[in-house]
Scaffold this motif. Structure first.
Motif, PDB file in Angstrom:
ATOM      1  N   GLY A 161      18.977  43.104  39.796  1.00 46.94           N
ATOM      2  CA  GLY A 161      18.074  42.171  39.135  1.00 46.94           C
ATOM      3  C   GLY A 161      16.719  42.066  39.803  1.00 46.94           C
ATOM      4  O   GLY A 161      15.676  42.069  39.135  1.00 46.94           O
ATOM      5  N   LEU A 162      16.711  41.982  41.120  1.00 44.51           N
ATOM      6  CA  LEU A 162      15.448  41.862  41.850  1.00 44.51           C
ATOM      7  C   LEU A 162      14.597  43.114  41.685  1.00 44.51           C
ATOM      8  O   LEU A 162      13.365  43.033  41.536  1.00 44.51           O
ATOM      9  N   TYR A 163      15.254  44.274  41.707  1.00 36.78           N
ATOM     10  CA  TYR A 163      14.485  45.508  41.577  1.00 36.78           C
ATOM     11  C   TYR A 163      13.917  45.664  40.166  1.00 36.78           C
ATOM     12  O   TYR A 163      12.748  46.043  39.998  1.00 36.78           O
ATOM     13  N   ILE A 164      14.717  45.360  39.160  1.00 31.02           N
ATOM     14  CA  ILE A 164      14.234  45.463  37.783  1.00 31.02           C
ATOM     15  C   ILE A 164      13.143  44.430  37.508  1.00 31.02           C
ATOM     16  O   ILE A 164      12.137  44.724  36.841  1.00 31.02           O
ATOM     17  N   LYS A 165      13.316  43.241  38.038  1.00 28.36           N
ATOM     18  CA  LYS A 165      12.278  42.207  37.906  1.00 28.36           C
ATOM     19  C   LYS A 165      10.954  42.701  38.489  1.00 28.36           C
ATOM     20  O   LYS A 165       9.889  42.525  37.885  1.00 28.36           O
ATOM     21  N   GLU A 166      11.027  43.339  39.651  1.00 24.73           N
ATOM     22  CA  GLU A 166       9.829  43.878  40.310  1.00 24.73           C
ATOM     23  C   GLU A 166       9.267  45.069  39.543  1.00 24.73           C
ATOM     24  O   GLU A 166       8.048  45.172  39.333  1.00 24.73           O
ATOM     25  N   LYS A 167      10.139  45.957  39.114  1.00 24.86           N
ATOM     26  CA  LYS A 167       9.732  47.180  38.412  1.00 24.86           C
ATOM     27  C   LYS A 167       9.059  46.847  37.078  1.00 24.86           C
ATOM     28  O   LYS A 167       8.088  47.501  36.690  1.00 24.86           O
ATOM     29  N   ASN A 168       9.562  45.841  36.395  1.00 22.59           N
ATOM     30  CA  ASN A 168       9.017  45.485  35.082  1.00 22.59           C
ATOM     31  C   ASN A 168       7.569  44.998  35.148  1.00 22.59           C
ATOM     32  O   ASN A 168       6.862  45.009  34.145  1.00 22.59           O
ATOM     33  N   LYS A 169       7.127  44.577  36.309  1.00 24.99           N
ATOM     34  CA  LYS A 169       5.749  44.124  36.462  1.00 24.99           C
ATOM     35  C   LYS A 169       4.745  45.271  36.414  1.00 24.99           C
ATOM     36  O   LYS A 169       3.555  45.050  36.190  1.00 24.99           O
ATOM     37  N   SER A 170       5.237  46.486  36.646  1.00 24.79           N
ATOM     38  CA  SER A 170       4.319  47.625  36.760  1.00 24.79           C
ATOM     39  C   SER A 170       4.527  48.701  35.703  1.00 24.79           C
ATOM     40  O   SER A 170       3.916  49.769  35.776  1.00 24.79           O
ATOM     41  N   ILE A 171       5.391  48.442  34.704  1.00 23.50           N
ATOM     42  CA  ILE A 171       5.612  49.440  33.659  1.00 23.50           C
ATOM     43  C   ILE A 171       5.305  48.842  32.290  1.00 23.50           C
ATOM     44  O   ILE A 171       5.412  47.639  32.078  1.00 23.50           O
ATOM     45  N   GLU A 172       4.899  49.705  31.364  1.00 21.42           N
ATOM     46  CA  GLU A 172       4.486  49.250  30.037  1.00 21.42           C
ATOM     47  C   GLU A 172       5.670  48.790  29.197  1.00 21.42           C
ATOM     48  O   GLU A 172       5.611  47.760  28.521  1.00 21.42           O
ATOM     49  N   ASN A 173       6.750  49.574  29.234  1.00 23.41           N
ATOM     50  CA  ASN A 173       7.946  49.231  28.462  1.00 23.41           C
ATOM     51  C   ASN A 173       9.030  48.723  29.407  1.00 23.41           C
ATOM     52  O   ASN A 173       9.658  49.517  30.110  1.00 23.41           O
ATOM     53  N   PRO A 174       9.245  47.413  29.454  1.00 24.26           N
ATOM     54  CA  PRO A 174      10.213  46.855  30.409  1.00 24.26           C
ATOM     55  C   PRO A 174      11.626  47.339  30.152  1.00 24.26           C
ATOM     56  O   PRO A 174      12.015  47.606  29.017  1.00 24.26           O
ATOM     57  N   ILE A 175      12.391  47.458  31.235  1.00 25.71           N
ATOM     58  CA  ILE A 175      13.789  47.823  31.118  1.00 25.71           C
ATOM     59  C   ILE A 175      14.637  46.556  31.183  1.00 25.71           C
ATOM     60  O   ILE A 175      14.213  45.532  31.714  1.00 25.71           O
ATOM     61  N   SER A 176      15.832  46.625  30.625  1.00 20.95           N
ATOM     62  CA  SER A 176      16.688  45.432  30.544  1.00 20.95           C
ATOM     63  C   SER A 176      17.938  45.607  31.393  1.00 20.95           C
ATOM     64  O   SER A 176      18.360  46.724  31.708  1.00 20.95           O
ATOM     65  N   LEU A 177      18.514  44.482  31.752  1.00 21.76           N
ATOM     66  CA  LEU A 177      19.737  44.468  32.562  1.00 21.76           C
ATOM     67  C   LEU A 177      20.653  43.356  32.089  1.00 21.76           C
ATOM     68  O   LEU A 177      20.223  42.214  31.929  1.00 21.76           O
ATOM     69  N   GLU A 178      21.919  43.706  31.863  1.00 24.93           N
ATOM     70  CA  GLU A 178      22.939  42.705  31.556  1.00 24.93           C
ATOM     71  C   GLU A 178      23.931  42.681  32.711  1.00 24.93           C
ATOM     72  O   GLU A 178      24.479  43.717  33.093  1.00 24.93           O
ATOM     73  N   ILE A 179      24.127  41.488  33.274  1.00 25.20           N
ATOM     74  CA  ILE A 179      24.987  41.314  34.431  1.00 25.20           C
ATOM     75  C   ILE A 179      26.248  40.558  34.022  1.00 25.20           C
ATOM     76  O   ILE A 179      26.168  39.456  33.472  1.00 25.20           O
ATOM     77  N   PHE A 180      27.406  41.144  34.293  1.00 26.34           N
ATOM     78  CA  PHE A 180      28.676  40.485  34.006  1.00 26.34           C
ATOM     79  C   PHE A 180      29.262  39.961  35.329  1.00 26.34           C
ATOM     80  O   PHE A 180      29.531  40.739  36.241  1.00 26.34           O
ATOM     81  N   ILE A 181      29.432  38.663  35.413  1.00 33.08           N
ATOM     82  CA  ILE A 181      30.012  38.045  36.597  1.00 33.08           C
ATOM     83  C   ILE A 181      31.341  37.380  36.218  1.00 33.08           C
ATOM     84  O   ILE A 181      31.545  36.985  35.077  1.00 33.08           O
ATOM     85  N   GLY A 182      32.237  37.277  37.180  1.00 31.51           N
ATOM     86  CA  GLY A 182      33.550  36.700  36.923  1.00 31.51           C
ATOM     87  C   GLY A 182      33.521  35.183  36.867  1.00 31.51           C
ATOM     88  O   GLY A 182      32.629  34.535  37.431  1.00 31.51           O
ATOM     89  N   GLU A 183      34.502  34.629  36.210  1.00 35.49           N
ATOM     90  CA  GLU A 183      34.585  33.172  36.076  1.00 35.49           C
ATOM     91  C   GLU A 183      34.872  32.490  37.409  1.00 35.49           C
ATOM     92  O   GLU A 183      34.592  31.298  37.571  1.00 35.49           O
TER      93      GLU A 183
END
Length: 306
Positions: free
Chosen positions: A79-101
């Motif tokens: 998440g931190l890397y994608i958040k950072e990367k999206n600041k410098s690219i034209e077409n943002p990439i997405s991430l879905e995170i599955f966490i346990g209950e």
């Protein structure tokens, strides 16, 4: 997969401190002891070595959608890397995170507070790994699951190259869940530094890798306060066990009391505070010493993240 050691430099990987802990070393009767402070990595843990590498690799292949199932540290790194990367690219990439209950509430809160990018979605589910498999089955969403991805090993090569800078290094201790970081470090070490013993540390809740090293040994099973150690399948177990045995290292399974004692001792001697997950390598080292293991050289413990 074959690798030429030290010919692969992971782009964007960031070094962490090798911190000598002389008072703890003296307390334990060691010549020298270092902590590799992966808990201070910009992406939260040693997972920040591998996950960003995978994201860069697969975006170059055309992927714009990613998913991961995680107990916390891998999700944070992604998440931190994608958040950072999206600041410098034209077409943002997405991430879905599955966490346990059953994820620790403090860790879940931390994830949601840090991962505020609108392209990042956190989903709490009863079976996160199965949800990840379903999500990525169509082929347009790329899984960032390290435990079954051979490319994930490459991200840990820089970590190994930093560890061997320790003069007189004889033993390395690493907390392990799937064993990806352990295998990645050991893969490089064995090509030119096979004299360094490799030790893995697991918990009473999850010790699949340790069982592969010592098939006949029986450990007590109880829930662990080190909640990041969860991989009971052990896709990498045979290879990790091979490295441990060939290097004359060890596999250590630590109890909650041993984890707590290690946290207290490190705080008392060095005024350093690590989490129950971050302290695992130190707890394993202490158990090894208590069981009579002797160390002739310098020891390094990889301090993990939350």
């Amino acid at each position: 997969m074959g690798y030429l050691w030290f010919t692969i430099k992971v782009m964007g990987n960031q070094t962490t401190e090798l911190q000598e802990v002389p008072r703890l070393a003296k307390e334990l009767g060691l010549l020298k002891l270092y902590l590799k402070r992966e808990d201070k990595h910009p992406y939260g843990s040693q997972k920040g070595r591998s996950i960003p590498y995978l994201i860069d690799l697969y975006t170059k292949e055309g992927f714009e959608k990613f998913a991961i199932s995680s107990s916390g540290n891998a999700a944070l790194a992604a998440g931190l890397y994608i958040k950072e990367k999206n600041k410098s690219i034209e077409n943002p990439i997405s991430l879905e995170i599955f966490i346990g209950e059953k994820i620790d509430s403090a860790k879940e809160k931390f994830l949601r507070e840090r991962l505020t990018d609108t392209n990042i979605k956190i989903v709490k589910t009863e079976r996160p790994k199965q949800e990840l498999i379903k999500k990525t089955a169509g082929g347009d969403v790329k899984s960032l699951r390290q435990s079954t991805d051979e490319n994930a090993l490459v991200g840990y090569f820089d970590l190994a190259s930093e560890l061997i800078l320790v003069e007189g290094l004889s033993d390395i201790f690493v907390g392990a869940s799937s064993g990806t970081a352990s295998e990645g470090i050991a893969t490089g070490l064995f090509q030119k530094h096979s004299h360094i013993s490799h030790h893995i540390v697991q918990t009473t809740r999850c010790h699949t890798l340790a069982q592969a090293v010592f098939p006949k040994k029986v450990w007590e099973t109880e829930e662990s306060i080190a909640g990041a150690i969860v991989d009971n399948i052990g896709y990498r177990k045979e290879r990790v066990a091979k490295y441990v045995k060939k290097s004359k290292g060890g596999a250590w399974v630590v109890s909650n009391q041993e984890i707590k004692s290690a946290i207290d001792l490190l705080k008392k001697t060095e005024k350093i505070e690590l989490t129950s997950n971050g302290i695992l390598s130190v707890a394993g080292l202490i158990q090894a010493i208590n069981e009579g293991k002797k160390f002739k050289g310098t020891v390094a413990c990889v301090a993990g993240g939350k």
